[in-house]
Design an enzyme around this catalytic site. Sequence first.
Site, short mmCIF file in Angstrom:
data_model
loop_
_atom_site.label_atom_id
_atom_site.label_comp_id
_atom_site.label_asym_id
_atom_site.label_seq_id
_atom_site.Cartn_x
_atom_site.Cartn_y
_atom_site.Cartn_z
N GLU A 178 -3.44 -18.65 25.62
CA GLU A 178 -2.54 -17.68 26.26
C GLU A 178 -2.31 -18.02 27.73
OE1 GLU A 178 -0.73 -15.31 24.98
OE2 GLU A 178 -1.48 -15.72 22.97
N CYS B 169 15.32 -15.84 19.10
CA CYS B 169 15.95 -15.07 20.18
C CYS B 169 15.72 -15.81 21.50
CB CYS B 169 15.39 -13.65 20.22
SG CYS B 169 16.43 -12.55 21.19
N CYS C 142 21.20 -15.63 15.92
CA CYS C 142 21.25 -14.27 15.38
C CYS C 142 21.45 -14.26 13.86
CB CYS C 142 22.34 -13.47 16.06
SG CYS C 142 22.14 -13.41 17.85
N CYS D 291 18.19 -14.05 12.23
CA CYS D 291 17.23 -13.12 12.83
C CYS D 291 16.87 -11.97 11.89
CB CYS D 291 17.83 -12.57 14.12
SG CYS D 291 16.78 -11.33 14.88
N CYS E 29 20.35 -4.80 16.06
CA CYS E 29 20.38 -5.35 17.41
C CYS E 29 21.63 -4.95 18.18
CB CYS E 29 20.26 -6.87 17.35
SG CYS E 29 20.26 -7.61 18.99
S1 SF4 Z 1 20.05 -10.50 16.64
FE1 SF4 Z 1 19.35 -9.69 18.58
S2 SF4 Z 1 17.12 -9.91 18.51
FE2 SF4 Z 1 17.97 -11.22 16.90
S3 SF4 Z 1 18.20 -13.25 17.81
FE3 SF4 Z 1 20.15 -12.17 18.08
S4 SF4 Z 1 19.99 -11.20 20.07
FE4 SF4 Z 1 17.91 -11.76 19.47
#
Ligand code: SF4
Length: 345
Positions: free
Chosen positions: A38, A193, A200, A203, A209
């Site tokens: 970390e 992200c 996206c 995602c 989002c």
């Molecule tokens: S949908 Fe939203 S959370 Fe997902 S990668 Fe795109 S910007 Fe990031």
Amino acid sequence: MAAPHRFTEQLIAWQKVAGRHDLPWQNTRDPYRIWLSEIMLQQTQVGTVIPYYQRFLDRFPSVTALAEAPLAAVIEHWAGLGYYARARNLHKCAQQVASRYGGQFPASAELLAELPGIGRSTAAAVAAFAFGQRAAILDGNVKRVLCRQFGIEGFPGQAAIHRQLWDLAESLLPAGDIEPYTQGLMDLGATLCTRSRPRCAECPVAAGCIARRDGRQGALPASKPRTAVPERTSTFVLISDGARLLLERRPPSGLWGGLLVPPEGEPAVVLSRLGLSLLAEQPLPAFKHTFTHFRLTLQPVLCRVAPSGRGDEPGLEWVAVERAADAGVPAPIRKLIRQVASVTG
Ligand code: SF4
């Protein structure tokens, strides 16, 4: 306890099947290994950290071994990773774990956060991964994910926004499964992200989002209000007797604390301070290096001195020119030394 947020559920489910599971610091409950990773990852990418992490563990296999090692050895194994305050705090922290807790990391985020170099988010990550404690992380990647997902406007470094993000991070914590949730946040920020061009379409939390809905991924999180970066210029005197370079160990605190660097200052002043007499002086090309809070122009001057010259006071070291770049020096200094090697070699 309130029902888990959809974001939380989707993230956990995604992490279990598609997240990262094979990083060298995963699949362990050893707080030493988790803490070390970390700290190394705080301002450095995973790919850069991996070889350092492995070499570091070979040399310092336990927190006690690290506590007992001299600071110079720790700095030497850190050289190249940058942000040297992390290495000094790492050593201090290991010593406190040894002296205050008998070599066992405390098993709570609150106590971990009292140790040197461990902020609230790092403490939470160690507590979650090593002890399964329900604690919220909020590093740069997580701030980006939350700002986009929940449409949070304003610069996250601003106190009010920062507080809002911490409250949100706390409110999203699952009742169980803290490890895949925490890892999922890290994985999402590191792999999908990302700062530029987030993916996206892949995602797991795209449906909820706000940045995606509004096409504002590029605008969130808001960037820091612009202020001029201070500029500094420093002359570095590369003193060579033909085969060797004279390096000076910095005091333990401050920029490059504890590392070897060429003496800094006006060449004539430096040489007179060290009792050396100049044979020839040659300015080398200057270059810029950007730190977090300022930009430094490094102006190197190569000064040849007689081989019998002095320069053996405590804190000074003559190092063979071809070895000097690897003698535990910071990255921009390595670049300076390579310039010398190319003109003397
Ligand atoms: S949908 Fe939203 S959370 Fe997902 S990668 Fe795109 S910007 Fe990031």
